[in-house]
Design an enzyme around this catalytic site. Structure first.
Site, short mmCIF file in Angstrom:
data_model
loop_
_atom_site.label_atom_id
_atom_site.label_comp_id
_atom_site.label_asym_id
_atom_site.label_seq_id
_atom_site.Cartn_x
_atom_site.Cartn_y
_atom_site.Cartn_z
N ASP A 128 -7.31 1.47 0.76
CA ASP A 128 -7.25 1.48 2.14
C ASP A 128 -8.87 1.39 2.73
O ASP A 128 -9.54 0.98 1.71
CB ASP A 128 -7.00 3.19 2.45
CG ASP A 128 -8.00 4.16 2.12
OD1 ASP A 128 -8.93 3.90 1.46
OD2 ASP A 128 -7.83 5.24 2.73
N LYS A 184 0.86 -1.30 0.06
CA LYS A 184 0.01 0.07 -0.03
C LYS A 184 0.88 1.46 -0.11
O LYS A 184 0.53 2.18 -0.74
CB LYS A 184 -0.83 -0.03 1.29
CG LYS A 184 -1.85 1.15 1.37
CD LYS A 184 -2.76 0.99 2.51
CE LYS A 184 -3.37 2.41 2.84
NZ LYS A 184 -3.31 2.62 4.36
#
Ligand code: SF4
Length: 222
Positions: free
Chosen positions: A152, A134
């Site tokens: 997210d 991420k």
């Protein structure tokens, strides 16, 4: 009953392939200011900010980095002080021991393998300590070379509500989105969902009546 309701909602809005570009265009119009909320002036500051943002808010990170970046300007600076000093300087972002360790490990690799520069390729970024997929995706996208799509909590919730994925696992959601979202939008797409998720499609009570994509959303309550 519930199943037929969901089926009916999906039928009403049409296939996701036909909806994705209109959804993006309308969100772009609704949130022209959608962009990363972290403040940075260089590739290195971007990388450090994103690493520090784990488990805390962007506002909190900005508060800490305002001073931090005056003191630490180059990768060498993070290695020139004792680890405890760096821990104190990033204390307010939480998990400061782990983050300080990751930052120092990352700076060492940047110096040893990348001439002190931040790499742009995802496979290189994920080799840095404390940089998971991420984080790497966020950094690569901000450097203008998105190679994946950041997932997210907002991106996950909105992708599910908008019927863009049926998965819960971020890796599988990202794979679904990569197949669906045209590549030129990979960088901005997460920001659009994040800002829409903060302002309109909030977690507990989405404001469907004020939502510009409610006719394209199978979860709309209006
Ligand atoms: S219509 Fe409602 S559930 Fe769908 S994206 Fe908009 S706010 Fe979220």
């Amino acid at each position: 009953m519930a199943r037929s309701y969901v089926h009916e909602a999906r039928r009403r809005v049409g296939p996701k392939r036909a909806r994705i570009v209109p959804i993006i265009e309308r969100l772009l119009a609704a949130h022209p200011d959608a962009m990363i909320a972290l403040r940075f002036r260089s590739d290195l500051e971007l990388l450090v900010s994103v690493m520090l943002s784990a488990q805390t808010t962007d506002v909190n990170v900005n508060r800490v980095t305002e001073r931090l970046f005056e003191k630490y300007r180059r990768p060498e600076d993070y290695l020139a002080v004792p680890q405890e000093e760096l821990e104190r300087d990033i204390f307010a972002t939480g998990f400061y021991r782990q983050k300080a360790k990751s930052l120092r490990g990352t700076m060492r690799i940047l110096l040893e393998e990348f001439d002190g520069e931040v790499p742009r390729r995802l496979d290189e970024l994920v080799r840095l300590p404390g940089v998971a997929r991420k984080t790497a995706n966020v950094v690569a996208a901000e450097l203008g070379e998105p190679q994946g799509i950041v997932v997210d909590t907002h991106v996950r919730r909105l992708s599910q509500r908008l019927g863009l994925t049926r998965h819960d696992d971020p890796v599988k959601i990202e794979r679904d989105l990569q197949r669906l979202v045209p590549r030129e939008f990979w960088g901005i797409f997460p920001h659009l969902l994040i800002w829409h998720g903060r302002r309109v499609c909030v977690a507990r009570a989405p404001r469907c009546e004020d939502c510009g994509v409610n006719d394209l959303c199978p979860s709309s309550r209006v």
